[in-house]
Motif scaffolding. Structure first.
Motif, PDB file in Angstrom:
ATOM      1  N   HIS A  27       1.472 -12.391 -18.720  1.00 49.77           N
ATOM      2  CA  HIS A  27       0.021 -12.477 -18.476  1.00 49.77           C
ATOM      3  C   HIS A  27      -0.638 -11.113 -18.686  1.00 49.77           C
ATOM      4  O   HIS A  27      -0.557 -10.556 -19.755  1.00 49.77           O
ATOM      5  N   TRP A  28      -1.250 -10.606 -17.612  1.00 46.84           N
ATOM      6  CA  TRP A  28      -1.881  -9.297 -17.657  1.00 46.84           C
ATOM      7  C   TRP A  28      -1.142  -8.370 -16.716  1.00 46.84           C
ATOM      8  O   TRP A  28      -0.265  -8.816 -15.982  1.00 46.84           O
ATOM      9  N   LEU A  29      -1.513  -7.106 -16.726  1.00 48.75           N
ATOM     10  CA  LEU A  29      -0.885  -6.197 -15.765  1.00 48.75           C
ATOM     11  C   LEU A  29      -1.388  -6.527 -14.366  1.00 48.75           C
ATOM     12  O   LEU A  29      -2.576  -6.820 -14.181  1.00 48.75           O
ATOM     13  N   ARG A  30      -0.500  -6.470 -13.400  1.00 44.53           N
ATOM     14  CA  ARG A  30      -0.926  -6.751 -12.033  1.00 44.53           C
ATOM     15  C   ARG A  30      -1.653  -5.528 -11.483  1.00 44.53           C
ATOM     16  O   ARG A  30      -1.362  -4.391 -11.899  1.00 44.53           O
ATOM     17  N   PRO A  31      -2.579  -5.739 -10.521  1.00 41.28           N
ATOM     18  CA  PRO A  31      -3.313  -4.593  -9.959  1.00 41.28           C
ATOM     19  C   PRO A  31      -2.367  -3.507  -9.448  1.00 41.28           C
ATOM     20  O   PRO A  31      -2.625  -2.317  -9.604  1.00 41.28           O
ATOM     21  N   LEU A  32      -1.229  -3.929  -8.883  1.00 44.03           N
ATOM     22  CA  LEU A  32      -0.267  -2.957  -8.348  1.00 44.03           C
ATOM     23  C   LEU A  32       0.286  -2.059  -9.464  1.00 44.03           C
ATOM     24  O   LEU A  32       0.370  -0.836  -9.325  1.00 44.03           O
ATOM     25  N   ASP A  68       0.845  -1.198   0.000  1.00 47.36           N
ATOM     26  CA  ASP A  68       0.000   0.000   0.000  1.00 47.36           C
ATOM     27  C   ASP A  68       0.874   1.240   0.000  1.00 47.36           C
ATOM     28  O   ASP A  68       1.847   1.322   0.747  1.00 47.36           O
ATOM     29  N   ASN A  69       0.488   2.177  -0.813  1.00 44.99           N
ATOM     30  CA  ASN A  69       1.172   3.480  -0.847  1.00 44.99           C
ATOM     31  C   ASN A  69       2.641   3.419  -1.234  1.00 44.99           C
ATOM     32  O   ASN A  69       3.404   4.310  -0.900  1.00 44.99           O
ATOM     33  N   CYS A  70       3.058   2.361  -1.929  1.00 52.56           N
ATOM     34  CA  CYS A  70       4.463   2.271  -2.318  1.00 52.56           C
ATOM     35  C   CYS A  70       4.807   3.356  -3.336  1.00 52.56           C
ATOM     36  O   CYS A  70       5.961   3.645  -3.585  1.00 52.56           O
ATOM     37  N   TRP A  71       3.766   3.978  -3.914  1.00 49.49           N
ATOM     38  CA  TRP A  71       4.009   5.049  -4.896  1.00 49.49           C
ATOM     39  C   TRP A  71       4.280   6.394  -4.231  1.00 49.49           C
ATOM     40  O   TRP A  71       4.749   7.306  -4.866  1.00 49.49           O
ATOM     41  N   ASP A  72       3.980   6.493  -2.923  1.00 51.87           N
ATOM     42  CA  ASP A  72       4.084   7.800  -2.262  1.00 51.87           C
ATOM     43  C   ASP A  72       5.431   8.518  -2.460  1.00 51.87           C
ATOM     44  O   ASP A  72       5.440   9.679  -2.856  1.00 51.87           O
ATOM     45  N   PRO A  73       6.578   7.861  -2.191  1.00 48.12           N
ATOM     46  CA  PRO A  73       7.843   8.606  -2.320  1.00 48.12           C
ATOM     47  C   PRO A  73       8.082   9.095  -3.743  1.00 48.12           C
ATOM     48  O   PRO A  73       8.641  10.186  -3.942  1.00 48.12           O
TER      49      PRO A  73
END
Ligand SMILES: Nc1nc2c(ncn2[C@@H]2O[C@H](COP(=O)(O)OP(=O)(O)O)[C@@H](O)[C@H]2O)c(=O)[nH]1
Ligand SMILES: [Mg+2]
Length: 348
Positions: free
Chosen positions: A179-184, A132-137
């Motif tokens: 495969h497909w793109l992962r939700p993350l 969760d929130n790994c995109w924040d930085p």
């Protein structure tokens, strides 16, 4: 480049032909003949000389899960032919293990034009159980660069040329799952695409067969469409039919299936950048082997100015409008309302 010669002969003939039309009724281009040959294209030379004198800044960022070859790709970009022959020597070997956001700058000089190319490497994510929130930085960093620019721009006495650290292109590494793109990845790209030009790539493409690469590419394109994630070059920003046709061809090929390498090998008497395997050498700069050359071409040659323009006119502009609106709230002066440097809000 020599300015084209003035087509005097042709001009005279045209003037004679149009002579019967009263000038007041003449449509636009004919109206110009009031002044004879104006020579407006001389502005191109002036722009060129100015750019050569001042140089320009171009900033790229690499984002994606750990271990997908981001740091290697930064090295590949700097070791590739584009910068190999013309960058300042001595920096090449300094790509450390990525524990925090890290920018590497090279001054690339070619035919008198100076480009300050900065690539920001980011720590990978996806190692934690909870991402969760790994995109924040990363989002925080991108917004901070807008904030920095804005703070310079709103000063009463501002610099003639504001240092530009804004991210012009964000290369997003998709794991080669086939495969497909992962939700993350979907969520990360969705957030990024709202604030920056996102260029997705299929990482470590040498681990997929050619058929797998093609199929995966199709699926990713479909996934992005379904989730309304608009990656670069965004359809909304095509300027004219010619631009659209060119960008359509690029959109078909996105995400580029790339391979990165920072080692040189001897192939047919030439030194090439590549990955040595049991079965031979995968040459990263050979378009028959992978699409790294397409990525490099898009970023550093064909679309560099467009990436900068969209960053300034679209992404930075929406940041600016939002921030100035925030700081204009009752009781807050336009300047007082802005938080101190480095405290830019990280959410849109
Ligand atoms: N097969 C393959 N391996 C790669 C590629 N790029 C990098 N690697 C390897 O993947 C590992 C992780 O690379 P690194 O650049 O540190 O990944 P990062 O965590 O995304 O920065 C290293 O062992 C690299 O040699 C690639 O295109 N193909
Ligand atoms: Mg790394």
């Amino acid at each position: 480049m020599e300015p084209p010669a003035v087509p005097e002969q042709q001009e005279e003939e045209e003037e004679e032909e149009e002579g019967a039309v009263p000038l007041s009724m003449a449509p636009g281009p004919v109206g110009c003949q009031l002044f004879g040959y104006v020579g407006i294209e001389a502005v191109l030379d002036q722009m060129k000389i100015k750019t050569m004198k001042t140089g320009f800044e171009f900033n790229i960022m690499v984002v994606g899960q750990s271990g997908l070859g981001k740091s290697t790709m930064v090295n590949t970009l700097f070791k590739s032919k584009v910068s190999r022959k013309s960058s300042q020597p001595g920096h090449e070997e300094r790509i450390p293990k990525t524990v925090q956001l890290q920018s590497i700058t090279h001054i690339i000089q070619e035919k008198g034009v100076k480009m300050k190319l900065t690539v920001t490497d980011t720590p990978g994510f996806g190692d934690q159980i909870n991402n969760d929130n790994c995109w924040d930085p990363i989002i925080k960093y991108i917004n901070e660069q807008y904030e920095r620019y804005l703070r310079e721009e709103i000063l009463i006495t501002r610099k003639r040329k504001i240092p530009d650290t804004r991210v012009h292109g964000c290369v997003y590494f998709v794991p080669p799952t086939g495969h497909w793109l992962r939700p993350l990845d979907l969520e990360f790209m969705r957030r990024l695409s709202k604030i920056v030009n996102v260029v997705p790539v299929i990482a470590k493409a040498d681990t997929l067969t050619l058929e797998e690469r093609a199929e995966f590419k199709q699926r990713i394109q479909e996934d992005l469409r379904t989730h309304a994630i608009s990656v670069y070059p965004q359809e909304d920003f095509d300027q004219d039919p010619e631009d659209r046709a060119l960008n359509n061809r690029i959109r078909e090929k996105i995400p580029f299936a790339v391979v990165g390498a920072d080692q040189e090998h001897q192939v047919n008497g030439k030194r090439v950048l590549g990955r040595k395997t049991k079965w031979g050498i995968i040459e990263v700069e050979n378009p028959a082997h992978c699409e790294f050359p397409l990525l490099q071409d898009l970023l550093i040659r064909s679309h560099l100015q467009d990436l900068k323009d969209i960053t300034h006119n679209v992404h930075y502009e929406s940041y600016r409008v939002r921030r100035l609106n925030e700081s204009n709230r009752p009781g807050l002066g336009p300047l007082n309302g802005l938080p101190a440097k480095g405290e830019a809000s990280s959410h849109l």
